[in-house]
Scaffold this motif. Structure first.
Motif, mmCIF file in Angstrom:
data_model
loop_
_atom_site.group_PDB
_atom_site.id
_atom_site.type_symbol
_atom_site.label_atom_id
_atom_site.label_comp_id
_atom_site.label_asym_id
_atom_site.label_seq_id
_atom_site.Cartn_x
_atom_site.Cartn_y
_atom_site.Cartn_z
ATOM 1 N N THR A 29 -16.490 7.612 44.248
ATOM 2 C CA THR A 29 -15.787 8.431 43.263
ATOM 3 C C THR A 29 -14.835 9.383 43.990
ATOM 4 O OG1 THR A 29 -17.487 10.147 43.263
ATOM 5 C CG2 THR A 29 -17.765 8.323 41.713
ATOM 6 N N PRO A 30 -13.699 9.737 43.362
ATOM 7 C CA PRO A 30 -12.791 10.689 44.011
ATOM 8 C C PRO A 30 -13.457 12.030 44.293
ATOM 9 C CG PRO A 30 -11.730 9.605 42.141
ATOM 10 C CD PRO A 30 -13.182 9.238 42.084
ATOM 11 N N GLN A 31 -14.320 12.471 43.392
ATOM 12 C CA GLN A 31 -15.000 13.743 43.595
ATOM 13 C C GLN A 31 -15.881 13.701 44.845
ATOM 14 O OE1 GLN A 31 -14.908 12.105 40.701
ATOM 15 N NE2 GLN A 31 -13.628 13.448 39.446
ATOM 16 N N PHE A 32 -16.577 12.600 45.046
ATOM 17 C CA PHE A 32 -17.436 12.456 46.227
ATOM 18 C C PHE A 32 -16.594 12.497 47.495
ATOM 19 C CE2 PHE A 32 -19.260 9.846 49.553
ATOM 20 C CZ PHE A 32 -20.562 10.328 49.643
ATOM 21 N N ASP A 33 -15.526 11.711 47.525
ATOM 22 C CA ASP A 33 -14.713 11.611 48.735
ATOM 23 C C ASP A 33 -14.070 12.939 49.092
ATOM 24 O OD1 ASP A 33 -15.367 8.942 48.862
ATOM 25 O OD2 ASP A 33 -13.577 8.286 47.760
ATOM 26 N N PHE A 34 -13.411 13.571 48.134
ATOM 27 C CA PHE A 34 -12.653 14.779 48.436
ATOM 28 C C PHE A 34 -13.538 16.010 48.578
ATOM 29 C CE2 PHE A 34 -9.055 12.473 46.118
ATOM 30 C CZ PHE A 34 -8.530 12.008 47.307
ATOM 31 N N PHE A 35 -14.607 16.084 47.793
ATOM 32 C CA PHE A 35 -15.474 17.258 47.879
ATOM 33 C C PHE A 35 -16.138 17.352 49.251
ATOM 34 C CE2 PHE A 35 -19.704 19.200 47.444
ATOM 35 C CZ PHE A 35 -19.344 20.457 46.955
ATOM 36 N N TRP A 36 -16.729 16.262 49.702
ATOM 37 C CA TRP A 36 -17.431 16.306 50.980
ATOM 38 C C TRP A 36 -16.465 16.369 52.152
ATOM 39 C CZ3 TRP A 36 -22.196 17.728 50.665
ATOM 40 C CH2 TRP A 36 -22.934 17.428 49.510
ATOM 41 N N ARG A 37 -15.287 15.806 51.991
ATOM 42 C CA ARG A 37 -14.294 15.912 53.069
ATOM 43 C C ARG A 37 -13.814 17.348 53.217
ATOM 44 N NH1 ARG A 37 -8.439 12.721 53.442
ATOM 45 N NH2 ARG A 37 -7.767 13.707 55.386
ATOM 46 N N THR A 38 -13.509 17.995 52.116
ATOM 47 C CA THR A 38 -13.055 19.383 52.200
ATOM 48 C C THR A 38 -14.192 20.320 52.599
ATOM 49 O OG1 THR A 38 -13.404 19.622 49.794
ATOM 50 C CG2 THR A 38 -11.177 19.057 50.558
ATOM 51 N N LEU A 39 -15.428 19.970 52.218
ATOM 52 C CA LEU A 39 -16.566 20.765 52.671
ATOM 53 C C LEU A 39 -16.717 20.658 54.182
ATOM 54 C CD1 LEU A 39 -19.017 22.533 51.981
ATOM 55 C CD2 LEU A 39 -20.333 20.427 51.678
ATOM 56 N N LEU A 40 -16.511 19.471 54.720
ATOM 57 C CA LEU A 40 -16.558 19.291 56.172
ATOM 58 C C LEU A 40 -15.451 20.093 56.848
ATOM 59 C CD1 LEU A 40 -17.882 17.855 58.569
ATOM 60 C CD2 LEU A 40 -16.293 15.947 58.203
ATOM 61 N N ASN A 41 -14.265 20.136 56.235
ATOM 62 C CA ASN A 41 -13.184 20.975 56.769
ATOM 63 C C ASN A 41 -13.604 22.439 56.821
ATOM 64 O OD1 ASN A 41 -11.549 18.708 56.938
ATOM 65 N ND2 ASN A 41 -10.503 19.114 55.007
ATOM 66 N N THR A 42 -14.259 22.899 55.770
ATOM 67 C CA THR A 42 -14.689 24.284 55.709
ATOM 68 C C THR A 42 -15.752 24.584 56.752
ATOM 69 O OG1 THR A 42 -14.249 24.250 53.326
ATOM 70 C CG2 THR A 42 -15.546 26.087 54.169
ATOM 71 N N VAL A 43 -16.687 23.640 56.927
ATOM 72 C CA VAL A 43 -17.721 23.815 57.956
ATOM 73 C C VAL A 43 -17.086 23.871 59.338
ATOM 74 C CG1 VAL A 43 -19.710 22.717 59.054
ATOM 75 C CG2 VAL A 43 -19.532 22.769 56.559
ATOM 76 N N LEU A 44 -16.109 23.012 59.597
ATOM 77 C CA LEU A 44 -15.415 23.010 60.882
ATOM 78 C C LEU A 44 -14.745 24.353 61.131
ATOM 79 C CD1 LEU A 44 -14.261 21.586 63.405
ATOM 80 C CD2 LEU A 44 -12.374 20.781 61.958
ATOM 81 N N PHE A 45 -14.064 24.879 60.133
ATOM 82 C CA PHE A 45 -13.412 26.177 60.274
ATOM 83 C C PHE A 45 -14.439 27.268 60.556
ATOM 84 C CE2 PHE A 45 -12.284 30.174 58.147
ATOM 85 C CZ PHE A 45 -11.146 30.524 58.873
ATOM 86 N N THR A 46 -15.580 27.229 59.864
ATOM 87 C CA THR A 46 -16.618 28.247 60.054
ATOM 88 C C THR A 46 -17.216 28.170 61.449
ATOM 89 O OG1 THR A 46 -17.138 28.152 57.690
ATOM 90 C CG2 THR A 46 -18.785 29.148 59.132
#
Length: 320
Positions: free
Chosen positions: A75-92
């Motif tokens: 689903t688009p929500q699955f792909d983009f949500f977890w990808r952007t969450l990973l981006n946020t974790v990387l930044f943190t």
């Protein structure tokens, strides 16, 4: 003549009576807490469990459908949500250690009686009063692919061609991380300065008489006594980093290819650009629960370390 007091009923105290006054003092906060916290959370959960359409009065109940979309691959929500969450974790993961270490280093330097100490404290603290839009525009210009100050200085010193910072995956994080550290390090520095000022100077004098070096004094005196402040700085900085939004929006607009888009930025896009209000509400709940779990874990682990007795031996054979 002996006067006896009347017998008291079990479970009561002499002169005790119900008073409404304490509850009246609590009432304003309780009302605000309900209106601005409890009600929005409950209403958001209601929206997440209905197919919400702002242009239609029909909002059918769909249960956990939008929550399920976040955990079903494809689903688009699955792909983009977890990808952007990973981006946020990387930044943190990158920004939090930098913000803690830089703030502590600056505080240690500016605690010493150097010339212009107050001026330098103000220099490092003042960027924090800027809005995120001003900060973002400044660092977007600094790292512009063609006319940015960083590329201009690099070309003047080395003659090398400009680096496309803002349009290269991986490199696009550099202005976001560097700009965030420059923007917010002053607040953490101020907290550490206040904590360093509360450490008795006699501890350092005694350690110096025992032959302790500057590094040993920091290891056995400064760092252990800064435990509560480090806990506070680490947790507040981590929570702020997980709320990354304005920096990536203004500097890179989430690009290139969503490589710097934060999870909050994607939730905002899902709700207001894609008009998927229910899906955005479900994402907000999942992300909020993750933040609660993370915060509880940080408090538990770091508070336990702060409470442990410092049994390490300092130079000279004495307990620190």
């Amino acid at each position: 003549m002996t006067v006896t007091s009347p017998p008291r009923r079990a479970g009561t105290r002499t002169g005790e009576r119900f008073s409404l006054e304490p509850y009246l003092y609590l009432l304003p906060h309780a009302v605000l807490f309900f209106v601005f916290t409890v009600y929005p959370i409950g209403y958001g959960l209601y929206i997440a469990m209905h197919r919400w359409d702002l242009l239609s009065g029909n909002q059918p109940f769909v249960g956990l459908e939008f929550f399920r979309n976040l955990f079903v691959s494809g689903t688009p929500q699955f792909d983009f949500f977890w990808r952007t969450l990973l981006n946020t974790v990387l930044f943190t993961v990158v920004s939090v250690p930098l913000l803690v270490a830089a703030a502590l280093g600056l505080a240690l330097l500016l605690q010493k009686p150097i010339f212009g100490r107050s001026f330098f404290r103000a220099v490092f603290f003042l960027p924090g009063i800027l809005t995120v839009s001003v900060m973002g525009i400044l660092w977007r210009w600094m790292f512009d692919n063609q006319i940015g100050l960083v590329n201009a200085a690099r070309e003047a010193m080395t003659g090398a061609s400009p680096i496309p910072w803002l349009s290269t995956e991986g490199l696009a994080w550099v202005p976001i991380v560097v700009g965030t550290v420059w923007w917010t390090v002053g607040f953490n520095m101020t907290l550490y300065l206040a904590a360093l000022g509360n450490i008795p100077e006699s501890l350092y004098e005694a350690a110096a008489l025992d032959g302790a070096t500057s590094g040993q004094q920091f290891r056995f005196i400064t760092w252990p006594l800064l435990g509560p402040q480090t806990l506070f700085v680490f947790i507040t900085t981590a929570l702020a980093s997980f709320q990354l939004f304005g920096q990536s929006l203004v500097i890179t607009n989430g690009g290139p290819n969503r490589s710097t888009q934060s999870v909050i930025q994607y939730i905002t896009e899902e709700g207001f650009t894609n008009s998927q209000i229910s899906s955005a509400a479900a994402m907000g709940f999942v992300f909020g629960l993750m933040m609660l779990v993370l915060t509880a874990a940080q408090f538990r682990i770091m508070a336990r370390d702060a409470r442990e007795p410092q049994g390490k031996e300092a130079p000279g054979g004495e307990k620190a």
